[in-house]
Scaffold this motif. Structure first.
Motif, PDB file in Angstrom:
ATOM      1  N   ASP A 120      20.518 -12.409 -32.187  1.00 58.87           N
ATOM      2  CA  ASP A 120      21.732 -11.649 -31.803  1.00 58.87           C
ATOM      3  C   ASP A 120      21.512 -10.496 -32.221  1.00 58.87           C
ATOM      4  N   GLU A 121      21.458  -9.404 -31.081  1.00 58.64           N
ATOM      5  CA  GLU A 121      21.262  -7.784 -31.527  1.00 58.64           C
ATOM      6  C   GLU A 121      22.036  -7.440 -32.554  1.00 58.64           C
ATOM      7  N   LYS A 122      23.379  -8.008 -32.633  1.00 53.47           N
ATOM      8  CA  LYS A 122      24.199  -7.613 -33.551  1.00 53.47           C
ATOM      9  C   LYS A 122      23.975  -8.099 -35.148  1.00 53.47           C
ATOM     10  N   SER A 167      15.040  -9.942 -40.352  1.00 56.64           N
ATOM     11  CA  SER A 167      14.886 -11.544 -40.180  1.00 56.64           C
ATOM     12  C   SER A 167      16.134 -12.096 -39.747  1.00 56.64           C
ATOM     13  N   PRO A 168      16.432 -11.887 -38.344  1.00 60.43           N
ATOM     14  CA  PRO A 168      17.789 -12.644 -37.712  1.00 60.43           C
ATOM     15  C   PRO A 168      17.637 -14.113 -37.735  1.00 60.43           C
ATOM     16  N   LYS A 169      18.824 -14.498 -37.562  1.00 56.12           N
ATOM     17  CA  LYS A 169      18.915 -16.224 -37.559  1.00 56.12           C
ATOM     18  C   LYS A 169      18.317 -16.548 -35.881  1.00 56.12           C
ATOM     19  N   VAL A 196       8.689 -15.930 -31.176  1.00 57.78           N
ATOM     20  CA  VAL A 196       8.726 -14.527 -30.738  1.00 57.78           C
ATOM     21  C   VAL A 196      10.516 -14.158 -30.692  1.00 57.78           C
ATOM     22  N   PRO A 197      10.891 -13.335 -31.362  1.00 62.05           N
ATOM     23  CA  PRO A 197      12.139 -12.939 -31.471  1.00 62.05           C
ATOM     24  C   PRO A 197      12.635 -11.965 -30.347  1.00 62.05           C
ATOM     25  N   VAL A 198      13.755 -12.498 -29.405  1.00 65.68           N
ATOM     26  CA  VAL A 198      14.014 -11.782 -28.190  1.00 65.68           C
ATOM     27  C   VAL A 198      15.398 -11.497 -28.143  1.00 65.68           C
ATOM     28  N   ILE A 199      15.981 -10.555 -27.634  1.00 63.81           N
ATOM     29  CA  ILE A 199      17.439 -10.534 -27.329  1.00 63.81           C
ATOM     30  C   ILE A 199      17.784 -10.642 -26.005  1.00 63.81           C
ATOM     31  N   LYS A 200      18.765 -10.830 -25.506  1.00 64.70           N
ATOM     32  CA  LYS A 200      19.317 -11.244 -24.267  1.00 64.70           C
ATOM     33  C   LYS A 200      20.272  -9.859 -23.884  1.00 64.70           C
TER      34      LYS A 200
END
Length: 317
Positions: A120-122, A167-169, A196-200
């Motif tokens: 979550d980008e937030k 370090s997002p969930k 690999v962390p990505v935002i949608k």
């Protein structure tokens, strides 16, 4: 413990040994020993998937990229994470195939899946980066990097300054459908380094971000999504302890969710060490009645699945 589907999260000690050189050859020798243990779990009749960390490896890839910036462009952090998934996965799948052959299970395919994980980008973590990566810098070097590269730099335990990233969930495994199709026939290595962390974006487009997802939480999400019976988190110790390294240390063969949450509230588990492992275990067990999490050492992995070692986390209802 009668189980079938097991998602295994490998700790750093399953990929590298302290005191040994940080070379690809040294890592492969350690991974071969790890694969012998994992192959025995497969030979015992368990269906497994493997999630691994990448902390030291991704730091070295990033350092190499930054050091060589005068001759080749620097790679973004998410790209470095994908690179680490590739080479660590290659080592694991090569070693696993050889170990399975020795167990008479050479017909089982092993494959590494470069895995994206939606965050979550937030997520509050993006406003408070805490995960140190890479090498140490002086205060002057750190300030220069902040100005020139936009990095967030923080002092680390009196040893110098390091870049820190969020370090997002983990929220969603992008390649989950691929895992589901492969599960019945193949041992899959996925979510390396937490994925690999990505935002949608609103249009559905994925975009990589500079962050590190905890690999134990990612393994828990894999286990929940695939409907695993057991989440197994492998670390350096055989059992979870309270009063760790104190005269009254108490090793725990079993914890209920209520007990685990009580110990977390009492700060019994170190952040960045045992705490995320217990958090991942609790979240997995809470997700569906009958699920069990096990935290133990690599050497005791099969015994723990048989209920003879490790710390078992159960609902307690």
């Amino acid at each position: 413990m009668e189980t079938k589907k097991v998602v295994i999260a490998l700790g750093g000690n399953a990929l590298e040994e302290k005191g040994k050189p940080s070379t690809a050859e040294s890592q492969l020798s350690v991974v071969k020993k790890t694969a012998e243990k994992l192959a025995k779990i497969s030979a015992a009749g368990f269906e497994i998937a493997i999630v691994h960390g990448n902390g030291p490896q991704v730091g070295r890839i990033l350092l190499a990229s930054e050091t060589a910036h005068n001759v080749t462009p620097k790679m973004p952090f998410d790209v470095c994470g994908a690179m680490s998934q590739g080479y660590i996965g290659y080592h694991i799948q090569q070693a696993m195939k050889a170990a399975l052959n020795r167990e008479g299970r050479g017909d089982i395919p092993v494959v590494s899946l470069v895995t994206q994980v939606v965050v979550d980008e937030k997520d509050d973590a993006f406003q408070n980066p805490t995960k140190p990566i890479g090498i140490f810098y002086s205060k002057e070097e750190a300030e220069k990097l902040e100005q020139e590269s936009g990095y967030v730099m923080k002092e680390d335990a009196g040893r110098g300054y390091r870049r820190v990233v969020p370090s997002p969930k983990p929220k969603e495994i992008v390649e989950f459908e691929t895992l589901k199709r492969l599960w019945d026939s193949t041992i899959v290595i996925l979510c390396g380094g937490g994925g690999v962390p990505v935002i949608k974006r609103p249009d559905g487009i994925l975009e990589g971000v500079a962050a590190v997802i905890d690999k134990d939480l990612a393994a828990g999400l894999v286990a929940q999504s695939i409907g695993a019976d057991v989440l197994m988190i492998l670390t350096e110790v055989e059992r979870v302890s309270i009063h760790f390294r104190q005269p009254d240390q108490q090793d725990l063969p079993e914890m209920t969710i209520a007990e685990a949450e009580k110990y977390m509230d009492e700060e019994e588990f170190a952040p960045g060490s045992m705490l995320p492992k217990v958090q991942a275990a609790v979240e997995f067990v809470k997700s569906k009645e009958g699920r069990v999490a096990v935290i133990t050492s690599l050497d005791k992995a099969l015994e723990a699945l048989e209920g003879k070692a490790g710390t078992k986390v159960v609902s307690g209802k």
